[in-house]
Design an enzyme around this catalytic site. Structure first.
Site, short mmCIF file in Angstrom:
data_model
loop_
_atom_site.label_atom_id
_atom_site.label_comp_id
_atom_site.label_asym_id
_atom_site.label_seq_id
_atom_site.Cartn_x
_atom_site.Cartn_y
_atom_site.Cartn_z
N VAL A 36 88.81 -4.99 39.60
CA VAL A 36 89.65 -6.04 40.15
C VAL A 36 89.32 -6.17 41.63
O VAL A 36 89.22 -5.17 42.36
CB VAL A 36 91.15 -5.73 39.98
CG1 VAL A 36 92.00 -6.86 40.55
CG2 VAL A 36 91.48 -5.51 38.51
N CYS A 37 89.12 -7.40 42.08
CA CYS A 37 88.89 -7.69 43.49
C CYS A 37 87.71 -6.87 44.02
O CYS A 37 86.64 -6.81 43.42
CB CYS A 37 90.18 -7.46 44.27
SG CYS A 37 90.21 -8.18 45.92
N SER A 38 87.89 -6.19 45.15
CA SER A 38 86.79 -5.46 45.77
C SER A 38 86.43 -4.17 45.05
O SER A 38 85.53 -3.45 45.47
CB SER A 38 87.12 -5.14 47.24
OG SER A 38 88.29 -4.37 47.33
N GLY A 39 87.09 -3.90 43.93
CA GLY A 39 86.66 -2.78 43.09
C GLY A 39 85.22 -2.94 42.64
O GLY A 39 84.54 -1.95 42.35
N THR A 47 83.72 -11.03 42.67
CA THR A 47 84.73 -10.29 43.42
C THR A 47 85.52 -11.32 44.21
O THR A 47 85.35 -12.52 44.01
CB THR A 47 84.08 -9.23 44.34
OG1 THR A 47 85.11 -8.45 44.97
CG2 THR A 47 83.21 -9.87 45.42
#
Length: 321
Positions: free
Chosen positions: A104-107, A124
């Protein structure tokens, strides 16, 4: 009934919504289908972690004692900027054992750091797509979709896109009806199509430096049904068509034609969401001319025809009290 083990990675500086959003969706499925998911959390050393919001999250176990089986979920947050080397090493060694890996996101930056995105399609948060592409050139970055599936790898855009992705996973695992029930309970749409753009056309494009070009951008937004050919727009800017096209591309970051296409699509999306106008009227008002032209544009960009898009996104009427 198969029980799907879900392991959520925790680390200092994570974005708490990247964890709580997907977990609420999956736990909601388990309330209806007991045993559908077993959710556990793990931090590098098993100690509590502090989210960027200040919340403290206590994991179930340490990463050294955890082996992902079905779904591995990696959140984002400020903690991805200088990640714990133990976390990266663990992802590199253990993520391939999971049946599917989700970020999720910057993961996605953590997965890329571990080499898990090499040669794969991924997305991202829109503000980090350029960083992801620059730091990890082997990753095929797709900056616009809210989530991307490449085989057993799922990556999503910022924060709320994690909820969209989790709903999509539930739909894959347990069916659309259950995903819809969860979405209703959480008061969100069933899910946005994965290839729906992360941001508006205005946010996706740069604002031109020169006033005549900025004025043209504003005029396009306010008049999507007008003649928006290069010749017409150039005349409005007081430039030759060739000079206008070159200057617009240099300052806005895309060609005039592509910018017009995005503005018209966004105008049509909003009209479908906010009004009861018929498809033909929407297509005419937004500059498509015919419903078929609008349908082709929607399917090409959003993967859904206008009628399907309206069904997913138009809010239900509020019952009279």
């Amino acid at each position: 009934m198969e029980q799907r083990d879900v392991l959520v990675v925790l680390f200092d500086g994570l974005q708490s919504l990247d964890v709580s959003g997907p977990v609420e969706v999956l736990s909601g499925a388990t309330l209806t289908v007991p045993g559908a998911y077993r959710i556990r959390t793990a931090s590098p050393d098993g100690a509590p972690v502090r989210a960027s919001s200040g919340l403290t999250l206590t994991p179930d176990l340490a990463l050294r004692d955890a082996t992902p089986q079905h779904t591995l979920l990696v959140p984002g947050g400020n903690g991805t900027r200088a990640p714990d080397p133990r976390l990266i090493d663990w992802l590199r060694m253990q993520a391939p054992h999971a049946r599917r890996t989700v970020s999720v996101c910057s993961g996605a930056l953590l997965l890329a750091e571990a080499g898990l995105l090499d040669g794969r399609r991924a997305t991202t948060h829109w503000a980090l797509c350029e960083t992801l592409a620059r730091r990890f050139p082997a990753v095929r970055v797709e900056p616009e979709p809210i989530y991307v599936q490449d085989g057993d790898l799922f990556t999503s855009a910022g924060v709320t896109a994690g909820i969209d992705l989790a709903l999509a996973l539930v739909e894959q695992d347990l069916g659309r009806d259950l995903a819809l029930d969860i979405a209703r309970h959480l008061v969100v749409f069933l899910r946005r199509p994965g290839n729906q753009t992360q941001f508006s056309a205005q946010l996706a494009a740069q604002t031109a430096e020169r006033r005549p070009l900025r004025d043209v951008q504003q005029w396009i937004t306010e008049n999507p049904a007008a003649d928006l050919s290069v010749d017409a727009l150039a005349a409005r800017a007081g430039l030759s068509p060739r000079h206008f096209a070159r200057a617009f591309r240099d300052e806005v970051g895309m060609t005039p034609g592509r910018y017009v296409d995005r503005i018209r699509l966004e105008a049509a999306r909003r009209r479908l969401e906010d009004t009861a106008d018929g498809i033909e009227e929407v297509s005419r008002h937004c500059g498509y001319g015919t419903p078929e032209a609008m349908r082709r544009a929607f399917i090409r960009v959003l993967g859904a025809a206008p009628a399907e898009y309206r069904r997913r996104f138009q809010p239900a009427p509020v019952p009279a009290v």
